[in-house]
Design a protein around this motif. Structure first.
Motif, short mmCIF file in Angstrom:
data_model
loop_
_atom_site.label_atom_id
_atom_site.label_comp_id
_atom_site.label_asym_id
_atom_site.label_seq_id
_atom_site.Cartn_x
_atom_site.Cartn_y
_atom_site.Cartn_z
N GLY A 1 0.88 -1.16 0.00
CA GLY A 1 0.00 0.00 0.00
C GLY A 1 0.91 1.20 0.00
O GLY A 1 2.14 1.08 -0.15
N THR A 2 0.34 2.37 0.19
CA THR A 2 1.16 3.57 0.21
C THR A 2 1.84 3.71 1.56
O THR A 2 1.19 3.59 2.60
CB THR A 2 0.29 4.81 -0.07
N LEU A 3 3.14 3.94 1.53
CA LEU A 3 3.89 4.13 2.77
C LEU A 3 4.11 5.63 2.96
O LEU A 3 4.88 6.25 2.25
CB LEU A 3 5.22 3.38 2.70
N ARG A 4 3.35 6.22 3.91
CA ARG A 4 3.48 7.66 4.14
C ARG A 4 4.18 7.96 5.46
O ARG A 4 4.70 9.04 5.66
CB ARG A 4 2.10 8.32 4.19
N GLY A 5 4.16 7.04 6.38
CA GLY A 5 4.75 7.27 7.70
C GLY A 5 6.24 6.98 7.71
O GLY A 5 6.94 7.18 6.73
N ARG A 6 6.71 6.50 8.86
CA ARG A 6 8.13 6.17 9.00
C ARG A 6 8.28 4.66 9.01
O ARG A 6 7.50 3.97 9.66
CB ARG A 6 8.66 6.70 10.32
N ALA A 7 9.26 4.17 8.30
CA ALA A 7 9.51 2.73 8.29
C ALA A 7 10.96 2.49 8.66
O ALA A 7 11.87 3.04 8.03
CB ALA A 7 9.20 2.16 6.91
N GLU B 1 21.24 -6.36 6.60
CA GLU B 1 20.72 -7.07 5.43
C GLU B 1 19.23 -6.83 5.24
O GLU B 1 18.64 -7.26 4.26
CB GLU B 1 20.96 -8.59 5.57
N ALA B 2 18.58 -6.20 6.25
CA ALA B 2 17.14 -5.98 6.17
C ALA B 2 16.80 -5.05 5.02
O ALA B 2 17.60 -4.19 4.64
CB ALA B 2 16.64 -5.41 7.49
N ARG B 3 15.62 -5.24 4.47
CA ARG B 3 15.17 -4.39 3.36
C ARG B 3 13.75 -3.90 3.61
O ARG B 3 13.00 -4.52 4.37
CB ARG B 3 15.20 -5.16 2.04
N ILE B 4 13.41 -2.82 2.93
CA ILE B 4 12.04 -2.31 2.98
C ILE B 4 11.47 -2.41 1.57
O ILE B 4 12.14 -2.02 0.61
CB ILE B 4 12.00 -0.84 3.46
N SER C 1 14.54 3.88 7.21
CA SER C 1 15.81 3.59 7.87
C SER C 1 16.08 2.10 7.85
O SER C 1 15.18 1.29 8.00
CB SER C 1 15.73 4.10 9.32
N ILE C 2 17.34 1.77 7.63
CA ILE C 2 17.76 0.37 7.76
C ILE C 2 18.97 0.35 8.67
O ILE C 2 19.97 1.05 8.40
CB ILE C 2 18.07 -0.27 6.40
N ALA C 3 18.88 -0.40 9.74
CA ALA C 3 19.96 -0.53 10.72
C ALA C 3 20.51 0.84 11.12
O ALA C 3 21.71 1.03 11.27
CB ALA C 3 21.06 -1.43 10.18
N THR D 1 25.00 3.18 2.71
CA THR D 1 24.12 4.16 2.07
C THR D 1 22.83 3.47 1.68
O THR D 1 22.85 2.34 1.19
CB THR D 1 24.78 4.74 0.80
N LEU D 2 21.72 4.16 1.89
CA LEU D 2 20.44 3.59 1.52
C LEU D 2 20.25 3.72 0.01
O LEU D 2 20.44 4.79 -0.55
CB LEU D 2 19.29 4.33 2.23
N VAL D 3 19.88 2.62 -0.60
CA VAL D 3 19.62 2.63 -2.04
C VAL D 3 18.14 2.39 -2.25
O VAL D 3 17.57 1.44 -1.71
CB VAL D 3 20.45 1.53 -2.75
#
Lengths: 269, 242
Positions: free
Chosen positions: B178-184, B193-196, B207-209, B235-237
C-alpha cells in the motif's frame, strides 16, 4: 440495547457539534428515541446549537457526582419529543469526567434510548477518550484540508486501539467518514483537497459529503439543527447521511459542481 | 617524549562492558544462603576472592518472600564477595541498597543484545503496539493510522497503507503493500541485510539498521512505483522492483 455513536475528529472547528445536533435530530425525526450527550465539559456548546441553553439546570457532571438524577439532567427537545439532550458542564473541566461515571450514564440511557450520540470535544485527551471509549459506531468528521485529515487519521488509530471494543477484543468500532465544509468549486480550482485525496489517506466508508453552506451558521445562531432546514443543501446532506446510516441507499450528492452543488442551489430538482 | 596535555584530560567518561557474575537469590533463609555460598566458594576460593557480584532478587521477590536486603548484603560481604549492584528488586530493597552505596538495576536484563554502532532511533516497543512474538512475522491487514506504532521482532508485512505520522519498526524486513506515508525502520537491532519493500513510497523517513533518509532526500521520480530499499556500503539505495 442502544447503539452508541461517537462524533469525533481530533481537530477542532470541523463541525462535530453541528453534526451531532443534526444527526441526532435526524434519527429522532425518523422515529428513533435518541439522546445526544455533550462531552465538551468546560466548553459547552451543544445546548446552543440545539436551542435549549435556557433550560439547562443540571449537567452530565452533576449526574456523575450524584447531585442530580439522569432524568433531571435530560432536556427534551422542543422540536422533537423523541430527542433528549444531556448538556455538559460549563464550570468544570474534562477531568471531572470519569470512566465509571460515563459507563453508568450510558448503561442507564441504553435502557430507554435507541441511539446515543456522543459529541466529542476536540483533541485526544480525557474528554475525547471517554466520548469514544464505549462507542459502537464512529462518525469521523473531516474537513478537506491536510491537518484535519491527519488528525482524523490519528483519531482512527485511537478508535481501533483505545476503545472498549478494542480492549475486549470485540468486533471493532464501525468507522464512517463525514466530509464537511466541502466546496466543489474550490476543489476544482485546487484550493481544497478532493474527496478522492481524502479517501486516499483515510480509506473509510463514506457516509456523506456536507457542502460548505451559509445555512449552517444561520441555523447555529438560531439554535435549530441545520437538518431541520430542509431547503438548505447542508440540511439535505445530513438527511441523506442519517438515511444512509439507517440502511437506505441514496446516491451521493454535493461532490461535483455540476451534478450536485449548483443544481441544488439554483433549484435543479 | 612530550605529552600534549590537551589530548589527555584529567577526567574522562568512557563506556566499557564488563562480565560480572550474577548471584540469583531464591530464598529468604539467610543461614541457608550463607551455607550454600560458603560451599560454592570452597570449590574455587581464588576465583571468588574479592569478586564483584550483582545480586538478582527476581526469584525471591517472585515468591513474595520478605527479604531484608541489608542483612543479605552483610551475609554476602562475610563470604568475601562484593555486591556491586542489585536488580529485579522492590522499592524497599532499592532504598536499602542505595543507603548502603550499592547501585540499583545496574545490569541489563538477561538478553543482552549486540549493540549496533549506528544510532538507533527507537528500539524498545511501547506497550500499546502490536508486537509479534520472538522472531516471527507480524502481518497487519488494516491501515496503520497516524500516531500508531507497530513493532515486529521479525519481519513486518502490512497489507494496507501506512498513514503519515505512523511508525513501523521491524528487526527484519518490512513489506508494505500500500502507500507508505509514515516512517519505516527495518533492521532496528542492527541487521544491515534488512530491506524495505513498498508499493508506493511517500515515506517521511526510511531507515535500515540506523541509516536513514528523510522524505526530502527520497522523493522524486520514484513515486507510484513499487520500490525496494536496501543498504549498500552504509548508504540507503532506493530502487524500483523490476
Amino acid at each position: 440495547m442502544a447503539r452508541i455513536i461517537v462524533v469525533t475528529s481530533g481537530k477542532g472547528g470541523v463541525g462535530k457539534t453541528t453534526t451531532s445536533a443534526a444527526i441526532s435530530m435526524g434519527l429522532a425525526k425518523k422515529g428513533h428515541k435518541t439522546v445526544v450527550i455533550d462531552f465538551d465539559v468546560g466548553l459547552r456548546n451543544l445546548d446552543l446549537i440545539m436551542g435549549c441553553e435556557r433550560r439547562v439546570v443540571y449537567d452530565i457532571i452533576n449526574v456523575i457526582n450524584g447531585e442530580a438524577t439522569l432524568n433531571q439532567a435530560l432536556i427534551k427537545d422542543k422540536n422533537c419529543n423523541l430527542l433528549s439532550i444531556l448538556p455538559a458542564s460549563q464550570t468544570r473541566n474534562k477531568d471531572a469526567l470519569t470512566l465509571e461515571g460515563v459507563e453508568k450514564i450510558l448503561e442507564e440511557l441504553s435502557k430507554d434510548f435507541k441511539y446515543i450520540v456522543c459529541d466529542s470535544p476536540a483533541g485526544i485527551e480525557t474528554g475525547a477518550h471517554l466520548a469514544m471509549y464505549f462507542a459502537d459506531d464512529a462518525f469521523v468528521v473531516t474537513n478537506p484540508e491536510v491537518s484535519s485529515v491527519r488528525d482524523s487519521d490519528r483519531m482512527l488509530g485511537l478508535l481501533s486501539s483505545k476503545s472498549r471494543r478494542a480492549e475486549r477484543g470485540e468486533e471493532p468500532i464501525k468507522e464512517y467518514l463525514l466530509l464537511s465544509r466541502y466546496s466543489p468549486t474550490r476543489v476544482k480550482s485546487g484550493e481544497m483537497l478532493s474527496l478522492d485525496d481524502v479517501q486516499d489517506i483515510l480509506s473509510l466508508h463514506l457516509l456523506g459529503v456536507i457542502p460548505e453552506s451559509k445555512s449552517v451558521l444561520t441555523s447555529s445562531n438560531a439554535g435549530t439543527p441545520v437538518i431541520l432546514d430542509e431547503k438548505s443543501d447542508a440540511g439535505q446532506a445530513y438527511s441523506d447521511i442519517v438515511a444512509r446510516y439507517l440502511g437506505e441507499t441514496r446516491p451521493h450528492r454535493f461532490i461535483d459542481e455540476k451534478s450536485g452543488f449548483f443544481r441544488k442551489l439554483f433549484g435543479g430538482k | 617524549m612530550t605529552i600534549n596535555s590537551h589530548s589527555f584530560p584529567a577526567v574522562e567518561f568512557k563506556s566499557s562492558t564488563f562480565s560480572v557474575p550474577v548471584l540469583s537469590i531464591a530464598s529468604n533463609d539467610l543461614i541457608l544462603i550463607q551455607q550454600l555460598l560458603d560451599e560454592k566458594i570452597k570449590l574455587a576460593p581464588e576465583f571468588f576472592k574479592h569478586s564483584p557480584v550483582v545480586v538478582d532478587l527476581g526469584e525471591v521477590n517472585k515468591k513474595q518472600l520478605a527479604l531484608d536486603f541489608e542483612d543479605l548484603a552483610t551475609v554476602i560481604r562475610k563470604t568475601g564477595l562484593f555486591t556491586i549492584g542489585i536488580r529485579n528488586s522492590n522499592e524497599a530493597q532499592q532504598a536499602q541498597a542505595i543507603s548502603l552505596g550499592i547501585p540499583v538495576n545496574t545490569a541489563p536484563t538477561s538478553d543482552v543484545r549486540v549493540e549496533n554502532r549506528k544510532p538507533k532511533p527507537i528500539t524498545a516497543p511501547a506497550d500499546d503496539e502490536f508486537v509479534g512474538s520472538d522472531s516471527t512475522t507480524v502481518t497487519i491487514t488494516k491501515p496503520i493510522r497516524s500516531g500508531q506504532r507497530i513493532y515486529s521482532f521479525g519481519d513486518l508485512i502490512v497489507l494496507a497503507q501506512v498513514g503519515a505520522g505512523a511508525e513501523i519498526l521491524a528487526e527484519g524486513n518490512i513489506h508494505v503493500y500500500g502507500t507508505l506515508r509514515g516512517r519505516a525502520l527495518a533492521g532496528v537491532q542492527g541487521n544491515t541485510e534488512a530491506r524495505i519493500f513498498c508499493s508506493d513510497l511517500q515515506a517521511e523517513l526510511i531507515s535500515i539498521a540506523g541509516n536513514y533518509k528523510i522524505s526530502d532526500d527520497i522523493h522524486g521520480a520514484i513515486a507510484n512505483t513499487p520500490v525496494q530499499i536496501y543498504l549498500q556500503k552504509n548508504t540507503l539505495v532506493v530502487k524500483p522492483i523490476i
